[in-house]
Design an enzyme around this catalytic site. Sequence first.
Site, PDB file in Angstrom:
ATOM      1  N   GLU A 260      -8.511  12.848 -17.068  1.00  0.00           N
ATOM      2  CA  GLU A 260      -8.093  12.113 -15.968  1.00  0.00           C
ATOM      3  C   GLU A 260      -8.675  13.635 -14.999  1.00  0.00           C
ATOM      4  O   GLU A 260      -9.658  13.714 -13.927  1.00  0.00           O
ATOM      5  CB  GLU A 260      -6.962  11.875 -15.206  1.00  0.00           C
ATOM      6  CG  GLU A 260      -6.398  11.526 -13.845  1.00  0.00           C
ATOM      7  CD  GLU A 260      -5.115  11.292 -13.841  1.00  0.00           C
ATOM      8  OE1 GLU A 260      -4.546  12.004 -14.023  1.00  0.00           O
ATOM      9  OE2 GLU A 260      -4.952  10.343 -13.133  1.00  0.00           O
TER      10      GLU A 260
ATOM     11  N   GLU B 100       1.925   3.472  -2.913  1.00  0.00           N
ATOM     12  CA  GLU B 100       1.894   2.372  -4.018  1.00  0.00           C
ATOM     13  C   GLU B 100       2.539   0.906  -3.137  1.00  0.00           C
ATOM     14  O   GLU B 100       1.672   0.226  -3.171  1.00  0.00           O
ATOM     15  CB  GLU B 100       1.462   3.011  -5.418  1.00  0.00           C
ATOM     16  CG  GLU B 100       1.230   1.675  -6.312  1.00  0.00           C
ATOM     17  CD  GLU B 100       1.158   2.220  -7.437  1.00  0.00           C
ATOM     18  OE1 GLU B 100       1.821   3.416  -8.197  1.00  0.00           O
ATOM     19  OE2 GLU B 100       0.459   1.569  -8.105  1.00  0.00           O
TER      20      GLU B 100
ATOM     21  N   CYS C 297       4.439   6.468 -21.139  1.00  0.00           N
ATOM     22  CA  CYS C 297       4.578   7.487 -21.057  1.00  0.00           C
ATOM     23  C   CYS C 297       5.650   8.534 -22.550  1.00  0.00           C
ATOM     24  O   CYS C 297       5.256   9.446 -23.270  1.00  0.00           O
ATOM     25  CB  CYS C 297       4.431   8.428 -19.734  1.00  0.00           C
ATOM     26  SG  CYS C 297       3.921   7.750 -18.623  1.00  0.00           S
TER      27      CYS C 297
ATOM     28  N   GLU D 168     -14.264  12.493  -9.273  1.00  0.00           N
ATOM     29  CA  GLU D 168     -13.547  12.018  -7.923  1.00  0.00           C
ATOM     30  C   GLU D 168     -12.614  13.351  -7.743  1.00  0.00           C
ATOM     31  O   GLU D 168     -11.704  13.284  -6.812  1.00  0.00           O
ATOM     32  CB  GLU D 168     -12.830  10.782  -8.397  1.00  0.00           C
ATOM     33  CG  GLU D 168     -13.761  10.020  -8.700  1.00  0.00           C
ATOM     34  CD  GLU D 168     -14.119   9.278 -10.118  1.00  0.00           C
ATOM     35  OE1 GLU D 168     -13.962  10.089 -10.959  1.00  0.00           O
ATOM     36  OE2 GLU D 168     -14.891   8.883 -10.342  1.00  0.00           O
TER      37      GLU D 168
ATOM     38  N   SER E 119      -4.741  -0.226  -8.014  1.00  0.00           N
ATOM     39  CA  SER E 119      -4.028   0.646  -7.217  1.00  0.00           C
ATOM     40  C   SER E 119      -5.129   1.702  -6.575  1.00  0.00           C
ATOM     41  O   SER E 119      -5.677   2.139  -7.559  1.00  0.00           O
ATOM     42  CB  SER E 119      -3.085   1.068  -6.861  1.00  0.00           C
ATOM     43  OG  SER E 119      -2.637   2.468  -5.983  1.00  0.00           O
TER      44      SER E 119
ATOM     45  N   CYS F 249      -1.661   4.315 -12.512  1.00  0.00           N
ATOM     46  CA  CYS F 249      -1.454   6.161 -13.159  1.00  0.00           C
ATOM     47  C   CYS F 249      -1.330   6.420 -14.085  1.00  0.00           C
ATOM     48  O   CYS F 249      -1.482   7.237 -14.548  1.00  0.00           O
ATOM     49  CB  CYS F 249       0.524   5.630 -13.015  1.00  0.00           C
ATOM     50  SG  CYS F 249       1.626   5.635 -11.393  1.00  0.00           S
TER      51      CYS F 249
ATOM     52  N   LYS G 261      -5.099  12.661 -19.349  1.00  0.00           N
ATOM     53  CA  LYS G 261      -4.815  13.422 -18.529  1.00  0.00           C
ATOM     54  C   LYS G 261      -5.684  14.525 -18.386  1.00  0.00           C
ATOM     55  O   LYS G 261      -6.383  15.226 -17.105  1.00  0.00           O
ATOM     56  CB  LYS G 261      -3.389  14.114 -18.645  1.00  0.00           C
ATOM     57  CG  LYS G 261      -2.248  12.670 -18.364  1.00  0.00           C
ATOM     58  CD  LYS G 261      -2.542  12.247 -16.710  1.00  0.00           C
ATOM     59  CE  LYS G 261      -1.176  11.437 -16.629  1.00  0.00           C
ATOM     60  NZ  LYS G 261      -1.234  10.729 -14.454  1.00  0.00           N
TER      61      LYS G 261
ATOM     62  N   GLU H 152       1.264   0.453  -0.270  1.00  0.00           N
ATOM     63  CA  GLU H 152      -0.457  -0.438  -0.812  1.00  0.00           C
ATOM     64  C   GLU H 152      -0.366  -1.888  -0.517  1.00  0.00           C
ATOM     65  O   GLU H 152      -0.389  -3.042  -0.391  1.00  0.00           O
ATOM     66  CB  GLU H 152      -0.989  -0.281  -1.218  1.00  0.00           C
ATOM     67  CG  GLU H 152      -2.264  -0.331  -1.901  1.00  0.00           C
ATOM     68  CD  GLU H 152      -2.924   0.164  -3.376  1.00  0.00           C
ATOM     69  OE1 GLU H 152      -2.502   1.180  -3.039  1.00  0.00           O
ATOM     70  OE2 GLU H 152      -4.370  -0.688  -3.512  1.00  0.00           O
TER      71      GLU H 152
END
Lengths: 156, 572
Positions: free
Chosen positions: B359, B277, B501, B364, B317, B297, B356, B280
């Site tokens: 996710e 990151e 979190c 993907e 990102s 994230c 999560k 990037e």
Amino acid sequence: MTDLQFIFQRYPGAKRDALIPILQEVQDVQGYLSRDSVIAVGQYLGLPASKVYGVATFYNQFRFQPLGRYNIQVCRGTACHVKGSLGVLESLKRSLGIDAGQTTRDGLFSIEVVACLGACGLAPVLCINGEFHGNLKPESLGKLLSTLRKEAAANA
Amino acid sequence: MQIEVNNRPIEAQAGETILAALKRAGLSVPTLCHMEGLLPSGACRICAVEVEGQRSLIPACSYPVADGMKILTHSARAVAARRTIIELLLSNHPDDCLYCVRNNNCQLQTLAAEHGIAQRRFSGLKSDHTIDISGPALGRDPAKCILCGKCVRECEEVQSVAAIDFIGRGSKTRVGPAFNEGLNLSSCILCGQCVMVCPTGALFEQSHVKQVMAAIQDPEMTVVIQHAPAVSVTLAEAFGLPAGQDIAGTLTAALRRLGFDYVFDTSFSADLTIMEEASELVQRLTSGGTLPMMTSCSPGWIKFMEEFYPDMLGHLSTCKSPQQMLGAVIKGYWAVKQGLDPSKVYSVSVMPCTAKKFEASRPEMVHDGIADIDAVLTTRELVQLIRMHGLDVLALQAEDADRPFGERSTAGKLFGGTGGVMEAAVRTACFLVTGQDPEVMEVEAVRGLAGVKETRVKVGGLDLGLAVVSGLGNARALVEQVRQGRKDLHFIEVMTCPGGCIAGGGQLLGVDLAGVQRRLAGLYAIDAEGPIRMSHHNEAVAELYREFLGQPLSERSHHLLHTHYHRRDVVR
């Protein structure tokens, strides 16, 4: 221009306080509030669909299915209640297999519960498309419905 | 000013509510609908107290104090009213406490027990609402809902998602998505903050405990687990230790006792995320890429952007989250190196997060039918597993996590709290730009629990505008600014849950702000101790690049560690 755009253009820059008047107009034009209309009204006013649907379901006046060809208004006012309108309503719901606010799948009948039709002398009373049917008993509904079905078939 | 409570004087401040004054004085009345930091709604009336001179009982949560006010918090009348409220709430409530996800952890159950309610006094019409498990991470059981409205307010006022609202009126009222449909069609981002505020079992995560246990029992499977940075500073609370105490070593030992073959640390892949990151970011800065870059994230935030700001997805990102990076590296590199068939590796994560789970199920994140992550446990589910197995956590000796993915810098560990990703990224970006480590590690301006933090830092010749937001209401406001042309920002860290979190939707229930603060302090303490405080000094990460990935943003990195997101059409 769609129905909705026509309505929205009369509420330029509207905020959330215009929600109910807009919903009323949409229902006046379309007969009910469709899923797409609820979402579109929300987008126009910058309100989430959940909020628009929440407000609309709070009020008895909004319906989410098109009216039936015969809209049966069941009076649940005091006099009708005393004369047994609850039994009439329950029997009607059972016969048609729908709840108040719903429309039968063939689109023929819908049930609407109203507070008082002002015809207490005829209690318990129904009003079907503007025509009153008084002194009803749960047992007499079958005949009434089959008359209407025949009438509808004849004029199909 | 002074008021009198239960015949004793206490101090109160003008403008505050009775409830606020009581709390400060260490006195308590029960609440069900009250939410700290939001305007009172006064919906449940369980906090009603007797105020001298007032004809009716007064809700403490929404009534301002007045000088000389005389209050009885537990007069016979107030307690009787509370009992009646509880009895009325129970009148249409299912009697299946024993089989309820919130058994022994339910505010309604606790209140009923505290008030000695031993039988049903009122019998209301039971609601026949169906359970909604259409969402990929959360479930709803509207029959257990007491209509306190906290989930609705959290979703709308804090997260600005408004996936759910009240539907209908009177005794037929229920809470649900628009058109009373399933959560899967709604704009729900699966953050789980509604679960955190729900007083009963009406909202819950979809448990992965069974699948994980089945995988552990399967002799053909190698079962690998990773734990997120926030978990090790939270878990202690479930076993009577103070909030914020780091028990990573004990956690590792416990996970091995549970039967996991390898225990890795998501903070390792947080370091890996930073390598990618920060690279990037530097690349975007130097080659005219889309700025400001926004972190990726937090899966609730990603879904939020896909739903509400599909035109802004270029700001995100392309890095996968640390969970998914480690998942990809475990199956795409480690398994092969170990001589294992990736389809026989079962990869689990322990996360402070419900999103999560969603996710991990994204298409993907699945390659050739093999998911990077097979199951996600929340901190709560981990506690359940530990209790089920009768582990005495306090008696376990700390153990080291497995190599190579057990090694982490403290920068990776900081990912667990708001501002942590930013701080870790700044440290490594400084190294990438100047070739030197920063002199001061801490970026104080992005520390702490504030929902919006902004600062500017100099990295070599670059003057960077940084913003850190947590809670999607705050994120939405900032995204709107960027959309309207705000240009002074280069990098934005977004965490879906307010506080990050450590206050995630998969964390232990019933924590307050002070507890979250201590968890954050726990992360800062770990960072202060070091010894490795920068992601680019994580030797295991460096080795992974040497052996396999090449360098950050390499083709292999892109294949394994990066992804793209897409517009998502939902009912908004």
